[in-house]
Design an enzyme around this catalytic site. Structure first.
Site, PDB file in Angstrom:
ATOM      1  N   LYS A  17      59.003  76.665  37.570  1.00 19.97           N
ATOM      2  CA  LYS A  17      57.725  77.395  37.643  1.00 19.97           C
ATOM      3  C   LYS A  17      57.905  78.827  37.146  1.00 19.97           C
ATOM      4  CE  LYS A  17      54.486  74.737  39.255  1.00 19.97           C
ATOM      5  NZ  LYS A  17      54.468  73.933  40.428  1.00 19.97           N
ATOM      6  N   LYS A  98      53.104  66.825  33.899  1.00 17.66           N
ATOM      7  CA  LYS A  98      52.911  66.231  35.221  1.00 17.66           C
ATOM      8  C   LYS A  98      51.599  66.754  35.814  1.00 17.66           C
ATOM      9  CE  LYS A  98      55.225  69.538  38.141  1.00 17.66           C
ATOM     10  NZ  LYS A  98      56.131  69.808  39.195  1.00 17.66           N
ATOM     11  N   LYS A 101      47.979  71.060  40.203  1.00 12.22           N
ATOM     12  CA  LYS A 101      46.870  72.008  40.345  1.00 12.22           C
ATOM     13  C   LYS A 101      47.149  73.253  39.507  1.00 12.22           C
ATOM     14  CE  LYS A 101      45.876  71.925  44.993  1.00 12.22           C
ATOM     15  NZ  LYS A 101      45.522  72.543  46.229  1.00 12.22           N
TER      16      LYS A 101
END
Ligand code: SF4
Length: 231
Positions: A17, A98, A101
Protein backbone atom coordinates in the site's frame (compact mmCIF):
# COMPACT_ATOMS: atom_id res chain seq x y z
CA UNK A 1 2.66 -4.29 24.18
CA UNK A 2 3.76 -7.74 23.07
CA UNK A 3 3.96 -6.93 19.35
CA UNK A 4 7.33 -5.66 18.08
CA UNK A 5 7.08 -2.78 15.58
CA UNK A 6 9.07 -4.80 13.04
CA UNK A 7 6.28 -7.38 12.84
CA UNK A 8 3.82 -4.69 11.73
CA UNK A 9 6.26 -3.08 9.32
CA UNK A 10 6.86 -6.32 7.48
CA UNK A 11 3.18 -7.12 6.82
CA UNK A 12 3.27 -7.41 2.99
CA UNK A 13 0.10 -5.39 2.39
CA UNK A 14 1.54 -2.50 4.44
CA UNK A 15 4.55 -2.33 2.14
CA UNK A 16 2.42 -2.76 -0.98
CA UNK A 17 0.00 0.00 0.00
CA UNK A 18 2.89 2.35 0.72
CA UNK A 19 4.09 1.76 -2.83
CA UNK A 20 0.66 2.04 -4.43
CA UNK A 21 -0.91 4.92 -2.53
CA UNK A 22 2.00 7.33 -2.68
CA UNK A 23 -0.29 10.39 -2.75
CA UNK A 24 -1.75 9.57 0.69
CA UNK A 25 -0.09 9.99 4.06
CA UNK A 26 0.19 6.45 5.37
CA UNK A 27 2.74 7.19 8.08
CA UNK A 28 0.18 6.95 10.86
CA UNK A 29 -0.32 4.32 13.52
CA UNK A 30 -3.91 3.94 12.31
CA UNK A 31 -2.55 2.44 9.12
CA UNK A 32 0.44 0.56 10.56
CA UNK A 33 -1.55 -0.84 13.46
CA UNK A 34 -4.54 -1.94 11.41
CA UNK A 35 -3.49 -5.63 11.34
CA UNK A 36 -3.20 -5.49 15.11
CA UNK A 37 -6.71 -4.12 15.39
CA UNK A 38 -7.87 -6.98 13.20
CA UNK A 39 -5.97 -9.37 15.45
CA UNK A 40 -7.79 -8.04 18.50
CA UNK A 41 -11.12 -8.48 16.70
CA UNK A 42 -10.27 -12.10 15.95
CA UNK A 43 -8.58 -13.36 19.07
CA UNK A 44 -10.92 -11.71 21.54
CA UNK A 45 -13.42 -14.40 20.47
CA UNK A 46 -10.71 -17.08 20.58
CA UNK A 47 -11.59 -17.89 16.97
CA UNK A 48 -10.06 -21.03 15.43
CA UNK A 49 -10.99 -20.15 11.85
CA UNK A 50 -11.47 -16.86 10.03
CA UNK A 51 -13.27 -16.68 6.66
CA UNK A 52 -11.02 -14.44 4.56
CA UNK A 53 -9.87 -13.81 1.01
CA UNK A 54 -6.38 -14.86 -0.02
CA UNK A 55 -5.04 -11.29 0.36
CA UNK A 56 -5.91 -11.31 4.04
CA UNK A 57 -3.86 -14.41 4.78
CA UNK A 58 -0.68 -12.39 5.58
CA UNK A 59 -2.73 -10.28 8.00
CA UNK A 60 -3.89 -13.46 9.63
CA UNK A 61 -0.30 -14.60 9.95
CA UNK A 62 0.39 -11.72 12.28
CA UNK A 63 -2.68 -12.66 14.35
CA UNK A 64 -1.23 -16.13 14.69
CA UNK A 65 2.13 -14.71 15.78
CA UNK A 66 0.54 -12.41 18.36
CA UNK A 67 -1.56 -15.28 19.76
CA UNK A 68 1.51 -17.54 19.88
CA UNK A 69 3.57 -14.88 21.64
CA UNK A 70 0.92 -14.22 24.25
CA UNK A 71 0.55 -17.96 24.90
CA UNK A 72 4.34 -18.26 25.24
CA UNK A 73 4.73 -15.26 27.55
CA UNK A 74 1.75 -15.92 29.81
CA UNK A 75 -0.45 -18.97 29.37
CA UNK A 76 -2.17 -20.94 26.60
CA UNK A 77 -5.20 -18.71 26.05
CA UNK A 78 -5.59 -18.09 22.32
CA UNK A 79 -5.94 -20.65 19.51
CA UNK A 80 -3.79 -19.71 16.51
CA UNK A 81 -6.50 -18.68 14.03
CA UNK A 82 -6.44 -20.36 10.64
CA UNK A 83 -7.69 -18.98 7.32
CA UNK A 84 -10.90 -20.46 6.00
CA UNK A 85 -10.71 -19.95 2.25
CA UNK A 86 -13.53 -20.64 -0.17
CA UNK A 87 -13.30 -22.28 -3.58
CA UNK A 88 -12.70 -18.76 -4.97
CA UNK A 89 -10.29 -17.11 -2.52
CA UNK A 90 -9.69 -14.09 -4.74
CA UNK A 91 -12.16 -11.93 -6.64
CA UNK A 92 -10.80 -9.44 -9.15
CA UNK A 93 -11.98 -5.84 -9.24
CA UNK A 94 -13.54 -4.22 -12.30
CA UNK A 95 -10.12 -2.87 -13.34
CA UNK A 96 -8.42 -6.26 -13.07
CA UNK A 97 -6.59 -5.50 -9.83
CA UNK A 98 -7.68 -7.15 -6.60
CA UNK A 99 -11.09 -5.93 -5.49
CA UNK A 100 -10.58 -3.24 -2.88
CA UNK A 101 -12.33 -0.20 -1.47
CA UNK A 102 -9.06 1.74 -1.65
CA UNK A 103 -8.89 1.20 -5.42
CA UNK A 104 -12.55 2.11 -5.88
CA UNK A 105 -12.91 -0.93 -8.13
CA UNK A 106 -15.33 -2.99 -6.09
CA UNK A 107 -18.90 -4.12 -6.63
CA UNK A 108 -20.74 -3.63 -3.37
CA UNK A 109 -23.72 -5.58 -2.13
CA UNK A 110 -25.24 -2.17 -1.43
CA UNK A 111 -24.90 -1.09 -5.09
CA UNK A 112 -28.21 -0.81 -6.95
CA UNK A 113 -28.87 -3.12 -9.92
CA UNK A 114 -28.28 -0.14 -12.24
CA UNK A 115 -24.87 0.57 -10.72
CA UNK A 116 -23.82 -3.09 -10.78
CA UNK A 117 -24.82 -3.32 -14.43
CA UNK A 118 -22.95 -0.12 -15.24
CA UNK A 119 -19.80 -1.34 -13.45
CA UNK A 120 -19.88 -4.66 -15.28
CA UNK A 121 -20.60 -3.10 -18.67
CA UNK A 122 -17.57 -0.82 -18.36
CA UNK A 123 -15.35 -3.49 -16.84
CA UNK A 124 -11.87 -3.92 -18.25
CA UNK A 125 -11.41 -6.58 -20.95
CA UNK A 126 -8.40 -8.07 -22.71
CA UNK A 127 -6.79 -4.90 -24.17
CA UNK A 128 -6.04 -6.86 -27.38
CA UNK A 129 -9.77 -6.77 -28.26
CA UNK A 130 -10.06 -3.22 -29.47
CA UNK A 131 -12.51 -4.10 -32.24
CA UNK A 132 -15.23 -6.76 -32.34
CA UNK A 133 -13.18 -8.71 -34.92
CA UNK A 134 -10.00 -8.81 -32.75
CA UNK A 135 -9.28 -12.17 -31.16
CA UNK A 136 -8.61 -12.16 -27.41
CA UNK A 137 -7.24 -14.19 -24.57
CA UNK A 138 -9.87 -14.71 -21.86
CA UNK A 139 -7.17 -15.44 -19.29
CA UNK A 140 -6.07 -11.80 -19.63
CA UNK A 141 -9.58 -10.50 -19.06
CA UNK A 142 -10.95 -9.89 -15.55
CA UNK A 143 -14.43 -10.49 -17.00
CA UNK A 144 -13.51 -14.10 -17.59
CA UNK A 145 -12.22 -14.40 -14.01
CA UNK A 146 -15.73 -13.50 -12.85
CA UNK A 147 -17.26 -15.94 -15.34
CA UNK A 148 -15.25 -18.66 -13.60
CA UNK A 149 -17.08 -17.83 -10.38
CA UNK A 150 -20.58 -17.04 -11.59
CA UNK A 151 -21.18 -18.82 -14.90
CA UNK A 152 -21.85 -22.47 -15.74
CA UNK A 153 -19.12 -24.62 -17.27
CA UNK A 154 -20.96 -24.56 -20.61
CA UNK A 155 -21.12 -20.76 -20.57
CA UNK A 156 -17.44 -20.55 -19.65
CA UNK A 157 -16.55 -22.83 -22.58
CA UNK A 158 -18.75 -20.79 -24.92
CA UNK A 159 -17.14 -17.51 -23.80
CA UNK A 160 -13.62 -18.89 -23.90
CA UNK A 161 -14.01 -20.24 -27.43
CA UNK A 162 -15.86 -17.09 -28.58
CA UNK A 163 -13.21 -14.80 -27.14
CA UNK A 164 -10.30 -16.67 -28.73
CA UNK A 165 -11.99 -16.78 -32.17
CA UNK A 166 -13.71 -13.37 -32.01
CA UNK A 167 -16.97 -15.31 -32.29
CA UNK A 168 -18.45 -13.34 -29.39
CA UNK A 169 -18.20 -9.62 -28.68
CA UNK A 170 -17.27 -8.27 -25.26
CA UNK A 171 -20.72 -6.76 -24.81
CA UNK A 172 -22.44 -10.13 -25.33
CA UNK A 173 -19.88 -11.80 -23.09
CA UNK A 174 -20.62 -9.28 -20.36
CA UNK A 175 -24.38 -9.71 -20.80
CA UNK A 176 -24.02 -13.39 -19.83
CA UNK A 177 -22.01 -12.37 -16.78
CA UNK A 178 -24.49 -9.67 -15.77
CA UNK A 179 -27.37 -12.16 -15.99
CA UNK A 180 -25.51 -14.64 -13.75
CA UNK A 181 -24.34 -12.10 -11.20
CA UNK A 182 -27.87 -10.70 -10.97
CA UNK A 183 -29.16 -14.23 -10.21
CA UNK A 184 -26.88 -14.30 -7.16
CA UNK A 185 -27.48 -10.72 -6.08
CA UNK A 186 -31.26 -10.54 -6.50
CA UNK A 187 -32.13 -12.47 -3.30
CA UNK A 188 -29.55 -10.38 -1.42
CA UNK A 189 -31.02 -7.10 -2.72
CA UNK A 190 -34.50 -8.35 -1.74
CA UNK A 191 -33.43 -9.26 1.79
CA UNK A 192 -31.52 -6.01 2.15
CA UNK A 193 -34.46 -3.84 1.17
CA UNK A 194 -36.75 -5.79 3.55
CA UNK A 195 -34.33 -5.15 6.41
CA UNK A 196 -33.79 -1.50 5.57
CA UNK A 197 -37.56 -1.04 5.68
CA UNK A 198 -37.66 -2.61 9.14
CA UNK A 199 -35.27 -0.72 11.46
CA UNK A 200 -36.79 -2.38 14.52
CA UNK A 201 -35.80 -5.82 13.24
CA UNK A 202 -32.31 -4.53 12.38
CA UNK A 203 -31.84 -3.20 15.90
CA UNK A 204 -33.01 -6.51 17.34
CA UNK A 205 -30.52 -8.51 15.21
CA UNK A 206 -27.71 -6.12 16.11
CA UNK A 207 -28.46 -6.22 19.84
CA UNK A 208 -28.72 -10.01 19.89
CA UNK A 209 -25.36 -10.32 18.11
CA UNK A 210 -23.73 -7.72 20.35
CA UNK A 211 -24.91 -9.53 23.50
CA UNK A 212 -23.59 -12.84 22.23
CA UNK A 213 -20.21 -11.33 21.26
CA UNK A 214 -19.90 -9.34 24.49
CA UNK A 215 -20.29 -12.47 26.64
CA UNK A 216 -17.47 -14.26 24.81
CA UNK A 217 -15.24 -11.14 24.86
CA UNK A 218 -15.77 -10.59 28.59
CA UNK A 219 -14.89 -14.18 29.33
CA UNK A 220 -11.72 -13.88 27.20
CA UNK A 221 -10.68 -10.72 29.03
CA UNK A 222 -11.22 -12.46 32.37
CA UNK A 223 -8.96 -15.33 31.27
CA UNK A 224 -6.37 -12.87 29.90
CA UNK A 225 -6.24 -10.80 33.12
CA UNK A 226 -5.90 -13.98 35.12
CA UNK A 227 -3.11 -15.28 32.87
CA UNK A 228 -1.26 -11.95 33.21
CA UNK A 229 -1.64 -11.98 36.99
CA UNK A 230 -3.79 -8.86 36.97
CA UNK A 231 -6.57 -10.41 39.09
S1 SF4 B 1 -14.95 -11.63 -24.87
FE1 SF4 B 1 -15.27 -11.63 -22.68
S2 SF4 B 1 -13.48 -12.65 -21.83
FE2 SF4 B 1 -12.95 -12.00 -23.91
S3 SF4 B 1 -11.98 -10.00 -23.68
FE3 SF4 B 1 -14.17 -9.67 -24.10
S4 SF4 B 1 -15.10 -9.48 -22.08
FE4 SF4 B 1 -13.09 -10.43 -21.80
Amino acid sequence: MITPLGWLERVPTYKEKQQELKDRDLSTYGFLGYPLLQTADIIIYRAKYVPVGIDQVPHLEISREVARRFNYLYKEVFPEPEALLTEFPKVVGIDGRKMSKSYDNAIYLSDSPEIVEQKLRTMMTDPARKRRSDKGNPELSPVFQLHKIFSTKEEQDEVEEGCRTAGIGCIDCKKILIKNIFKVLEPIWKKRSELIGNPERLREISEKGTDKARKVAEETMRIVREAMGLI
